[in-house]
Design an enzyme around this catalytic site. Structure first.
Site, mmCIF file in Angstrom:
data_model
loop_
_atom_site.group_PDB
_atom_site.id
_atom_site.type_symbol
_atom_site.label_atom_id
_atom_site.label_comp_id
_atom_site.label_asym_id
_atom_site.label_seq_id
_atom_site.Cartn_x
_atom_site.Cartn_y
_atom_site.Cartn_z
ATOM 1 N N ASP A 72 0.840 -1.198 0.000
ATOM 2 C CA ASP A 72 0.000 0.000 0.000
ATOM 3 C C ASP A 72 0.877 1.250 0.000
ATOM 4 O OD1 ASP A 72 -2.386 1.357 -0.007
ATOM 5 O OD2 ASP A 72 -2.705 1.212 2.156
ATOM 6 N N GLY A 87 -0.011 5.650 -4.190
ATOM 7 C CA GLY A 87 -0.612 6.960 -4.476
ATOM 8 C C GLY A 87 0.028 8.058 -3.642
ATOM 9 N N ASN A 113 -10.834 -2.357 -5.768
ATOM 10 C CA ASN A 113 -10.027 -1.371 -6.499
ATOM 11 C C ASN A 113 -10.642 -0.965 -7.850
ATOM 12 O OD1 ASN A 113 -6.826 -2.606 -5.235
ATOM 13 N ND2 ASN A 113 -8.079 -0.916 -4.501
HETATM 14 C C1 IPE Z 1 -5.344 -2.750 -0.320
HETATM 15 O O1 IPE Z 1 -5.008 -1.428 -0.460
HETATM 16 C C2 IPE Z 1 -5.388 -3.404 -1.671
HETATM 17 C C3 IPE Z 1 -4.085 -3.614 -2.304
HETATM 18 C C4 IPE Z 1 -2.942 -3.366 -1.754
HETATM 19 C C5 IPE Z 1 -4.150 -4.193 -3.620
HETATM 20 P P1 IPE Z 1 -6.120 -0.302 -0.620
HETATM 21 O O2 IPE Z 1 -5.419 1.005 -0.637
HETATM 22 O O3 IPE Z 1 -7.003 -0.589 -1.767
HETATM 23 O O4 IPE Z 1 -6.976 -0.498 0.713
HETATM 24 P P2 IPE Z 1 -7.783 0.562 1.577
HETATM 25 O O5 IPE Z 1 -8.701 1.246 0.620
HETATM 26 O O6 IPE Z 1 -6.778 1.499 2.157
HETATM 27 O O7 IPE Z 1 -8.459 -0.244 2.622
HETATM 28 C C1 IPE Z 2 -1.500 0.334 -3.377
HETATM 29 O O1 IPE Z 2 -1.294 1.706 -3.350
HETATM 30 C C2 IPE Z 2 -1.655 -0.197 -4.782
HETATM 31 C C3 IPE Z 2 -3.020 -0.634 -5.119
HETATM 32 C C4 IPE Z 2 -4.025 -0.706 -4.289
HETATM 33 C C5 IPE Z 2 -3.258 -1.032 -6.499
HETATM 34 P P1 IPE Z 2 -2.502 2.733 -3.309
HETATM 35 O O2 IPE Z 2 -2.873 3.066 -4.716
HETATM 36 O O3 IPE Z 2 -3.601 2.227 -2.471
HETATM 37 O O4 IPE Z 2 -1.819 4.007 -2.647
HETATM 38 P P2 IPE Z 2 -2.415 4.948 -1.511
HETATM 39 O O5 IPE Z 2 -2.919 4.067 -0.407
HETATM 40 O O6 IPE Z 2 -3.522 5.726 -2.150
HETATM 41 O O7 IPE Z 2 -1.274 5.797 -1.092
HETATM 42 MG MG MG Z 3 -4.077 2.407 -0.496
#
Ligand code: IPE
Ligand code: IPE
Ligand code: MG
Length: 240
Positions: A18, A21, A66
Site C-alpha cells: 500500500d 498513491g 479497487n
Molecule cells: C489494499 O489497499 C489493496 C491492495 C494493496 C491491492 P487499498 O489502498 O485498496 O486499501 P484501503 O482502501 O486502504 O483499505
Molecule cells: C497500493 O497503493 C496499490 C493498489 C491498491 C493497487 P494505493 O494506490 O492504495 O496508494 P495509496 O494508499 O492511495 O497511497
Molecule cells: Mg491504499
C-alpha cells in the site's frame, strides 16, 4: 524453514503493498507514477525473498474493491500489469520461481488472462519459491465463490454436510494447497486487512510499517523478519 543472519526466515510471507498513491503525491506526480515504481519494487522483492530463502511470497496487487477507482487509474494499472507480466516471467524463470494467481481472473481483458495463464504454465515446475499474486482478489468474494462450488457439490451428492471440515473449506479456496502465511507485512501504516486472506490470516503475525510501498526494499524485508523473530508465536494454546 531457512535461516538468515541468525534469524528464522518465515516460510510464507504475505504483503499488502500500500502507499503508491501517497508516494506519487509527495512528488507531485500522478498516482500511476507510484504504481509504476511499485511494480519495480515487486520484481525486486521477488528476487530478495527468493534469496532470503522464503518459500512462499504472496502479494496483494489489486483488490475486488479497487475497480471503484477512477477509470484513468484502473486503465493505467491494467497497462502496467501487461508490461509487468512479461518482466515477471523473466525473473521467475531466472530465479526458479513458480507463479500462482489467486482472485477472479475472468473480469480481465482476454489478452491479460492469456498472459496470466502463460505465466502460471511456464513456471509450473519451478521449485525455489512460490510467488502468489492476488489480483481482482477479495477474501469475501473468494469465500463466496468457494461456497457456491461447495453448494453445487452438496447438491450433486459429492459432499455430505457433516463432512464440511476446516480442511474441506480450505480446499475450496483459491489458496488450496498453500500453507497459511506466517507473517503479514502491510506498508504505509494502515491498520486494517482490506479484505485480504481473512480465513488464511487467522494466526498470522502482523507487521505494519510506515514505509510506502515504492520505498520498500530488502532492508525493510529483513527488518520485518527480525520483528517476526522477536515474537512469541501462539496458536490459541501454548507457545509454539
Ligand atoms: C489494499 O489497499 C489493496 C491492495 C494493496 C491491492 P487499498 O489502498 O485498496 O486499501 P484501503 O482502501 O486502504 O483499505
Ligand atoms: C497500493 O497503493 C496499490 C493498489 C491498491 C493497487 P494505493 O494506490 O492504495 O496508494 P495509496 O494508499 O492511495 O497511497
Ligand atoms: Mg491504499
Amino acid at each position: 524453514m531457512a535461516e538468515y543472519d541468525g534469524m528464522k526466515v518465515p516460510s510464507h510471507v504475505a504483503i499488502i503493498m500500500d502507499g503508491n498513491g501517497r508516494w506519487a503525491k509527495k512528488r507531485g506526480r500522478p498516482r500511476s507514477f507510484g504504481h509504476a515504481q511499485g511494480c519495480t519494487v515487486v520484481e525486486q522483492t521477488v528476487r530478495d525473498a527468493a534469496d532470503l530463502g522464503i518459500d512462499y511470497l504472496t502479494v496483494y496487487a489489486f483488490s475486488t474493491e479497487n475497480w471503484k477507482r477512477s477509470e484513468e487509474e484502473v486503465s493505467a494499472l491494467m497497462r502496467l500489469f501487461r508490461i509487468y507480466i512479461k518482466k515477471l516471467l523473466k525473473v521467475a524463470l531466472e530465479k526458479n520461481v513458480k507463479v500462482v494467481m489467486i482472485g477472479e481472473r475472468s473480469r480481465f481483458a482476454p489478452d491479460l488472462i492469456a498472459g496470466l495463464n502463460e505465466l502460471e504454465e511456464k513456471t509450473r515446475d519451478n521449485t525455489r519459491m512460490t510467488f502468489v499474486i492476488a489480483i481482482n482478489y477479495g477474501s469475501r468474494d473468494e469465500i463466496r465463490r468457494a461456497m457456491t462450488r461447495m453448494a453445487e457439490d452438496v447438491k450433486r451428492g459429492l459432499v455430505q454436510p457433516e463432512a464440511v471440515s476446516e480442511e474441506l473449506i480450505s480446499s475450496y479456496l483459491d489458496t488450496a494447497g498453500l500453507p497459511d502465511p506466517d507473517l503479514l507485512i502491510r506498508t504505509s501504516g494502515e491498520l486494517r486487512l482490506s479484505n485480504f486472506l481473512l480465513w488464511q490470516l487467522a494466526y498470522t503475525e502482523l507487521y505494519v510499517t510506515d514505509v510506502l510501498w515504492p520505498d520498500f526494499n530488502k532492508d525493510e524485508l529483513i527488518r520485518a523478519i527480525r520483528a517476526y523473530n522477536g515474537r512469541e508465536r501462539r496458536f490459541g494454546g501454548v507457545v509454539s
